[in-house]
Design an enzyme around this catalytic site. Structure first.
Site, short mmCIF file in Angstrom:
data_model
loop_
_atom_site.label_atom_id
_atom_site.label_comp_id
_atom_site.label_asym_id
_atom_site.label_seq_id
_atom_site.Cartn_x
_atom_site.Cartn_y
_atom_site.Cartn_z
N LYS A 110 0.69 -1.36 -0.04
CA LYS A 110 0.12 0.07 0.17
C LYS A 110 0.90 1.15 -0.09
O LYS A 110 0.30 2.46 -0.61
CB LYS A 110 -1.09 0.11 1.10
N LYS A 189 -6.72 -6.85 -13.99
CA LYS A 189 -7.54 -7.13 -12.99
C LYS A 189 -8.60 -6.04 -12.86
O LYS A 189 -8.24 -4.92 -12.53
CB LYS A 189 -6.98 -7.22 -11.73
N LYS A 192 -11.23 -1.15 -8.34
CA LYS A 192 -11.67 0.34 -8.26
C LYS A 192 -10.33 1.13 -8.51
O LYS A 192 -10.48 2.27 -9.22
CB LYS A 192 -12.17 0.82 -6.84
#
Ligand code: ADP
Ligand code: TRP
Length: 321
Positions: A110, A189, A192
């Site tokens: 992240k 993939k 969002k």
């Protein structure tokens, strides 16, 4: 058997979420004692705007209920209605070795994607452990990316039990055997974060438009086509009957078929697949107070279980009277 899972409120759900996770959650609720919640505290780690967080939380709730979450049987709530979880997370933090969290790849991933490296993001797996352990969960259905977090939960539970006595059930993970990865309209993939999704409940017109824009190769109409590596075919597999799928497979192999034809059929099938749930979704949108009430009822049921566990934990570690 108690099954528990959390869903991050990061926007309206897309068909990748549905076929990759929700569908299995909905199936598991019929066979087990299911506990599902909307993980707002986890979503806070990526600093959404307050307005966004509120809106996304209700959107996820409505999507799940519209698609058949049985709110009479399944316990369904908002994580933030149970601050007990954050108290347990603190207690667990105090026995969690730093090294265990330093090994977690999701924090590094992240941060590499550009998220602020805040403490919540680092401590995220401890909060997830608290979610799981406070409800004595046996089985945790998650995508493969969450496997490490369940292993961390198990390590924390075992360490706690060894230190303070057998309080926690050590959970098993149930890796959702997703229908492979659902591709997005650009072939990556569906996610969002790539802005390539088809939302479950966007307008039929937009679903059609997006499907017509799915990236395909440039094989001319008359030539045979590679169905195995085709994004349209990958989506068709999710909604077409086995017989129809076979027919399309033959058409790809034979040549003489344009991608426009198969896209049109895919749009029809996709729209039909979710049609029965659309009405329910609209009905929920027009009765937001009922949705909030459903979540509040779920929170009440969840609280009874959470408070019992927390009481045992507080006693075991020497807090209170
Ligand atoms: P996104 O990538 O859109 O942010 P999340 O990471 O919030 O989606 O995913 C929520 C759940 O949906 C996870 O369990 C994940 O495994 C599943 N999921 C998301 N995208 C896909 C996909 N394209 N194919 C299969 N499963 C998916
Ligand atoms: N971290 C999970 C995800 O991003 C969401 C989650 C939070 C969760 N708490 C949980 C999943 C507890 C399973 C159990 O998908």
């Amino acid at each position: 058997m108690r099954v528990l899972s959390g869903i991050q409120p990061s926007g309206r759900l897309h068909i990748g979420n549905f076929f990759g996770a929700m569908n299995q959650h909905l199936k598991l609720q019929t066979e087990h004692d299911a506990f599902y919640f909307i993980a707002e505290y986890h979503a806070l780690t990526s600093n959404p705007s307050p307005k966004e967080l509120k809106k996304h939380t209700l959107d996820v709730a409505m999507d799940y209920i519209a698609l058949g979450l049985d709110t009479k049987k399944t316990v369904f709530w908002r994580q933030s209605d149970l601050p007990e979880v954050t108290e347990l997370a603190w207690i667990l933090s105090c026995i969690t070795p730093m090294g265990l969290l330093q090994r977690c790849v999701s924090y590094k991933d992240k941060v590499a994607q550009g998220l602020a490296p805040n403490h919540g993001l680092f401590a995220y797996p401890v909060l997830q452990a608290a979610d799981i352990l406070i409800f004595n969960s046996d089985l945790v259905p998650v995508g493969a990316d969450q496997k490490q977090h369940i292993e961390v939960t198990r390590d924390i539970a075992i360490k706690f039990n060894n230190t303070y006595g057998e309080i926690f059930t050590v959970p098993e993970e149930h890796i959702i055997e997703s229908v492979a990865v659902v591709p997005g309209i650009d072939g990556r993939k569906m996610s969002k974060s790539y802005n390539n999704t088809i939302e479950i409940f966007e307008s039929e017109k937009r679903v059609k438009k997006k499907i017509m824009s799915i990236v395909t190769d440039s094989t001319p109409v008359e030539q045979p086509k590679d169905y195995e590596n085709c994004n349209v075919f990958a989506l068709l597999k999710l909604v077409a009957s086995p017989d129809e799928l076979k027919q399309w497979e033959s058409k790809y192999k034979a040549g003489g078929m344009g991608y426009g034809d198969v896209k049109k059929r895919l749009a029809e099938l996709m729209i039909d697949y979710f049609k029965p749930y659309r009405e329910k979704r609209t009905e929920l949108e027009n009765n937001i107070d009922d949705v909030k009430q459903t979540l509040a009822n779920g929170a009440e049921r969840a609280k009874t279980v959470a408070q019992k566990t927390l009481q045992k934990v507080r006693k075991a570690v020497g807090l209170g009277n």
